[in-house]
Design a protein around this motif. Structure first.
Motif, short mmCIF file in Angstrom:
data_model
loop_
_atom_site.label_atom_id
_atom_site.label_comp_id
_atom_site.label_asym_id
_atom_site.label_seq_id
_atom_site.Cartn_x
_atom_site.Cartn_y
_atom_site.Cartn_z
N ALA A 1 -34.11 -63.03 0.14
CA ALA A 1 -35.57 -63.01 0.02
C ALA A 1 -36.05 -61.79 -0.76
O ALA A 1 -36.90 -61.90 -1.64
N GLY A 2 -35.50 -60.64 -0.46
CA GLY A 2 -35.96 -59.42 -1.10
C GLY A 2 -35.62 -59.33 -2.56
O GLY A 2 -36.44 -58.90 -3.38
N PHE A 3 -34.41 -59.74 -2.94
CA PHE A 3 -33.96 -59.58 -4.32
C PHE A 3 -33.96 -60.89 -5.11
O PHE A 3 -33.59 -60.89 -6.28
N GLY A 4 -34.36 -61.99 -4.47
CA GLY A 4 -34.32 -63.25 -5.18
C GLY A 4 -32.91 -63.60 -5.61
O GLY A 4 -32.70 -64.15 -6.69
N ILE B 1 -43.87 -70.07 -9.05
CA ILE B 1 -42.73 -69.26 -8.65
C ILE B 1 -42.37 -68.31 -9.78
O ILE B 1 -42.06 -68.73 -10.90
N ASN B 2 -42.41 -67.00 -9.46
CA ASN B 2 -42.14 -66.00 -10.48
C ASN B 2 -41.08 -65.06 -9.96
O ASN B 2 -40.17 -65.44 -9.25
N GLU B 3 -41.21 -63.77 -10.24
CA GLU B 3 -40.19 -62.79 -9.88
C GLU B 3 -40.15 -62.55 -8.38
O GLU B 3 -41.13 -62.74 -7.66
N ALA B 4 -39.00 -62.08 -7.90
CA ALA B 4 -38.83 -61.70 -6.50
C ALA B 4 -39.36 -60.29 -6.31
O ALA B 4 -39.97 -59.69 -7.19
N LEU B 5 -39.10 -59.73 -5.13
CA LEU B 5 -39.61 -58.40 -4.81
C LEU B 5 -39.01 -57.34 -5.71
O LEU B 5 -39.72 -56.52 -6.28
N TYR B 6 -37.71 -57.33 -5.86
CA TYR B 6 -37.05 -56.32 -6.69
C TYR B 6 -36.31 -57.03 -7.83
O TYR B 6 -35.25 -57.60 -7.63
N GLN B 7 -36.94 -57.02 -9.02
CA GLN B 7 -36.33 -57.58 -10.21
C GLN B 7 -36.20 -56.47 -11.24
O GLN B 7 -36.96 -55.51 -11.23
N PHE B 8 -35.26 -56.62 -12.15
CA PHE B 8 -34.99 -55.58 -13.14
C PHE B 8 -35.26 -56.11 -14.54
O PHE B 8 -34.33 -56.35 -15.32
N PRO B 9 -36.54 -56.30 -14.91
CA PRO B 9 -36.84 -56.83 -16.23
C PRO B 9 -36.80 -55.74 -17.29
O PRO B 9 -37.04 -54.58 -17.00
N PHE B 10 -36.51 -56.14 -18.52
CA PHE B 10 -36.49 -55.20 -19.63
C PHE B 10 -37.75 -55.37 -20.48
O PHE B 10 -38.61 -56.19 -20.19
N VAL B 11 -37.85 -54.59 -21.52
CA VAL B 11 -39.05 -54.56 -22.34
C VAL B 11 -39.36 -55.96 -22.88
O VAL B 11 -38.53 -56.57 -23.55
N SER B 12 -40.57 -56.41 -22.57
CA SER B 12 -41.07 -57.69 -23.08
C SER B 12 -40.13 -58.85 -22.76
O SER B 12 -40.10 -59.85 -23.45
N GLY B 13 -39.34 -58.67 -21.72
CA GLY B 13 -38.42 -59.72 -21.31
C GLY B 13 -37.20 -59.84 -22.20
O GLY B 13 -36.37 -60.72 -22.01
N SER B 14 -37.06 -58.97 -23.19
CA SER B 14 -35.91 -59.06 -24.08
C SER B 14 -34.69 -58.43 -23.44
O SER B 14 -34.81 -57.51 -22.64
N MET B 15 -33.53 -58.91 -23.81
CA MET B 15 -32.29 -58.38 -23.30
C MET B 15 -31.54 -57.69 -24.43
O MET B 15 -30.95 -58.35 -25.30
N PRO B 16 -31.60 -56.38 -24.50
CA PRO B 16 -31.04 -55.68 -25.66
C PRO B 16 -29.52 -55.74 -25.75
O PRO B 16 -28.96 -55.53 -26.82
N ILE C 1 -26.87 -58.89 -11.10
CA ILE C 1 -26.90 -59.88 -12.18
C ILE C 1 -28.05 -60.86 -11.96
O ILE C 1 -28.80 -61.18 -12.90
N GLU C 2 -28.21 -61.34 -10.73
CA GLU C 2 -29.32 -62.25 -10.44
C GLU C 2 -30.66 -61.56 -10.63
O GLU C 2 -31.65 -62.20 -11.01
N SER C 3 -30.72 -60.26 -10.36
CA SER C 3 -31.98 -59.53 -10.51
C SER C 3 -32.35 -59.33 -11.97
O SER C 3 -33.52 -59.16 -12.29
N THR C 4 -31.37 -59.32 -12.87
CA THR C 4 -31.66 -59.19 -14.30
C THR C 4 -31.86 -60.55 -14.97
O THR C 4 -32.33 -60.60 -16.10
N ASN C 5 -31.51 -61.62 -14.25
CA ASN C 5 -31.61 -62.97 -14.81
C ASN C 5 -30.79 -63.12 -16.09
O ASN C 5 -31.17 -63.88 -16.99
N ASP C 6 -29.69 -62.39 -16.20
CA ASP C 6 -28.88 -62.48 -17.41
C ASP C 6 -27.44 -62.11 -17.06
O ASP C 6 -27.17 -61.01 -16.60
N ILE C 7 -26.53 -63.03 -17.33
CA ILE C 7 -25.11 -62.80 -17.05
C ILE C 7 -24.50 -61.81 -18.03
O ILE C 7 -23.39 -61.30 -17.82
#
Length: 725
Positions: free
Chosen positions: A226-229, A280-295, A498-504
């Motif tokens: 629940a906390g980290f989605g 349904i959007n982000e969970a409590l603790y998500q680790f998004p990067f700038v503008s959703g991009s994955m550098p 990994i789940e918190s960044t939404n990127d493997i």
């Protein structure tokens, strides 16, 4: 053996090997397959088995739902209500007063009052203090820790962590979320509450330690999901850090529960945040990067990830070592609950004062930063001139999830700010650990790891600009390394992040940093959960037996004065034995003294309360009375009656007999007295035993081994050797 004796003699005087004053009870994870159990399983129809399976699925659904609701209440009230209005009042007083002492006093005073409420919750129910993860881990390992799964503990846990997080302490809600989920799993699966004296009588088939253990594990997994989605991360967390016993059938039910928890939490957060209900959007603790991009990253940066892992392991080992001494000192000095409450309030005052001091230093040294686009969403001016902002206050005077987001996204933070943020949060988290309030450490350690990783990333980027290093990537790797160095989590931590960044894409650097950090930290100390369990003298059995056990045998640690019963035993002898001893398991033997089974204490008390099972002669029929069923022994679960409740036995009753064969377990686990201690440990650990009978060459019971005998065997053997010498 001389070598082993020499090793253990040096350990005899070490204080951490001293057994507890009052030993804890163990749980019965071994099913009692007596005649009643076999009869009921034989008569069980296909529809009854299907109904029981549906019942389990129905329970895990509600466990996931209610665990998510508990997490939602904790987050919404703590961050969106308390912290929001506290900072709003703080800024209002700061603008109206145009001074520093009054807003500072308001900020410190509000936080102190909130922590006083949190300390009061721990005073009302001491089991609610701390994160609860070590206690849940002990329960799933087979230790019956008092009060950890009570409804009262749940209420105190939720209220206490809301106030603690709202008071801006360096604590997090994730540990209490896990503990709350475990309590919910235990409560929902039983279908009754002892607090309100209400019994639905709908889930009586699930009232045993084995079923309850599985649902507690589901609840713990749902709490982290629940906390980290992170439903898969929650499942793996329960497997890696919680459940000592696992089966394939449980995996799918636990995963279903974590999916329900993650979905439910996001659904309610969608409406609470003012967006469309059900979006349904982000969970409590998500680790998004700038503008959703994955550098991303390059192969040349692998050496940097390894370096970050090494530093994280060293910092984690240092943290654990300091925490060991600090918690031990607290336990030695703070004996009375009132002292613990005052100390928690003092921690609040020191934390609030340190935060305000750190923010003020930016103004004192004229280090305010000019507002430029793009700006962090939750920017704080904090006494800086017009057109400038205080980057330290922007990070510290905001909810924790916003701090994490800014450390990944925003670039308007100086190296000195990140360095001082790391130092401050590292020691404030250490200082808050072990205080008598409900609190976790996962989120503040993420902030600490992000700060040091981001700082290293900025330094490396300045020194080697051709590496194209993105500081947010190193912040993520730094958080993973520090968490692994302190908590010693591996696969679950990797998957959660990994789940918190939404990127493997970030799986490899996270995994690399986690493995390196854990390997480095393990060289110096144990993990923080193991340290806390050890300090509380919980008889936890680790996955592998200690090395010293290879040199000893079962008869070196077994209890030799074993109380046994005949297959047909006198009522008087049973009553006297239960009155004179506190043992929970008793071997049963035949006329020749050969082992034929084991019977538990609560079974004997249940039989003594039913004179209809008594007989005039010691007749062995192996047929259970029609008055006794499987539910008869589970009516009072989990709070079985004491022998003192048996007060209506007459002298005539005491001369009668009970045929124990239909009620005992006729195939108990046993080992030969010459068996190695490592074999005993593995059998005990993997099968979830509470008692292990030791027999001789003739299959006669000559000893008994319990969890305490194994957990404290090092101390026991050292004491015996020192006495012999």
């Amino acid at each position: 053996p001389g070598v082993a004796g020499g090793e253990l003699l040096t350990l005899a005087a070490q204080p951490h090997l001293t057994p507890p004053v009052a030993a804890l009870e163990s749980l019965d994870y071994d099913i009692i397959e007596n005649a009643i159990y076999r009869r009921e399983r034989y008569n069980e129809t296909k529809s009854q088995r299907r109904r029981k399976g549906v019942m389990r699925w129905w329970v895990v659904l509600w466990v996931g739902f209610f665990s998510a609701m508990a997490a939602f209440i904790i987050d919404y009230v703590a961050s969106d209500v308390i912290v929001h209005y506290k900072l709003k009042l703080f800024n209002y007083v700061m603008d109206q007063c145009n001074c520093r002492w009054l807003p500072f006093l308001v900020y410190i005073g509000i936080n102190a009052c909130l922590v006083a409420v949190a300390a009061a919750m721990a005073y009302i129910e001491p089991a609610s203090a701390g994160s609860g993860i070590p206690e849940v881990k002990c329960y799933l390992n087979g230790i019956k820790v008092p009060h950890i799964l009570r409804f009262k503990t749940l209420v105190c846990k939720i209220v206490g962590v809301i106030c603690g997080v709202g008071a801006s302490l360096a604590i997090g809600p994730e540990g209490p979320m896990i503990h709350s989920g475990a309590i919910i799993g235990a409560g929902v699966s039983q279908g009754k509450t002892s607090t309100f004296h209400y019994d639905t009588r709908a889930l009586k088939k699930l009232r045993n330690d084995v079923e309850k253990r599985d649902f507690v594990g589901c609840g713990a997994a749902a709490g982290i999901a629940a906390g980290f989605g992170a439903p898969v991360g929650g499942l793996l967390f329960s497997l890696e850090e919680g459940n000592s016993f696992w089966n394939i059938a449980l995996v799918w039910r636990t995963f279903f529960s974590t999916i329900i928890a993650a979905f439910t939490f996001r659904f309610f957060m969608s409406g609470a945040e003012g967006t469309t209900w059900g979006h349904i959007n982000e969970a409590l603790y998500q680790f998004p990067f700038v503008s959703g991009s994955m550098p991303g990253y390059t192969i040349a940066q692998v050496a940097i990830f390894i370096m970050v892992g090494i530093i994280g392991g060293l910092l984690g080992a240092l943290f654990c070592q300091l925490a060991h001494h600090l918690i031990a000192l607290r336990m030695k000095i703070l004996k009375k609950p009132i002292f613990k409450a005052f100390e928690a309030i003092m921690v609040s005052v020191v934390t609030s004062g340190a935060i305000l001091l750190w923010c003020s230093l930016v103004v004192v040294f004229n280090s305010c930063r000019r507002m430029e686009s793009p700006m962090p969403e939750h920017v704080s001016q904090f006494f800086c001139p017009e057109g400038y902002y205080n980057d330290m206050a922007t990070l510290l005077l905001t909810p924790q999830q916003h701090t994490i987001e800014m450390l990944f996204r925003a670039s308007q933070f100086g190296g000195a700010t990140l360095c001082f943020l790391f130092i401050l949060y590292y020691f404030l988290t250490l200082y808050a650990l072990g205080t008598a309030i409900p609190a976790g450490t996962f989120v503040p350690l993420i902030i600490t790891g992000c700060a040091y990783g981001r700082f290293l990333g900025d330094v490396i980027e300045d020194l080697f600009p051709d590496l194209n290093l993105y500081p947010g990537t190193i912040a993520l790797v730094g958080a993973a390394a520090l968490l692994a160095g302190i908590m010693r989590m591996t696969i679950s931590l990797t998957v959660i992040l990994i789940e918190s960044t939404n990127d493997i894409t970030y799986g490899f650097p996270i995994m690399l940093a986690v493995i390196v950090a854990k390997f480095v930290a393990d060289y110096f100390t144990e993990g923080i959960y193991e340290i806390m369990i050890e300090l509380k003298h919980r008889p936890l059995l680790m996955l592998d037996p200690p090395a010293y056990m290879r040199k000893f045998k079962a008869n070196d640690i077994m209890a030799r004065d074993v109380k046994q019963f005949n297959e047909a035993e006198k009522v008087g002898k049973i009553f006297e034995t239960l009155t004179d001893t506190k043992h929970n398991g008793f071997p049963v033997h035949d006329e020749e003294g050969l082992l034929t089974g084991i019977i538990l204490r609560h079974q004997l008390i249940t039989l003594l309360l039913r004179p209809q099972v008594f007989t005039q002669n010691p007749t062995i029929t192996k047929v259970p009375s029609h008055e006794v069923t499987g539910e008869t022994f589970q009516e009072t679960y989990p709070r079985y009656p004491d022998i003192s409740i048996v007060d209506k036995l007459t002298p005539e009753h005491k001369q009668q007999y009970i045929d124990l064969t239909p009620y005992m377990s006729p195939c108990p686990y046993s080992v030969h007295h010459e068996s190695s201690l490592t074999r005993v440990f593995r059998l005990f650990r993997l099968m979830g035993l509470r008692h292990l009978i030791v027999v001789d060459e003739f299959n006669q019971a000559v000893g008994m081994i319990t969890r305490e005998d194994l957990a404290y065997s090092e101390h026991k053997l050292a004491h015996q050797l020192s006495t012999d010498h």
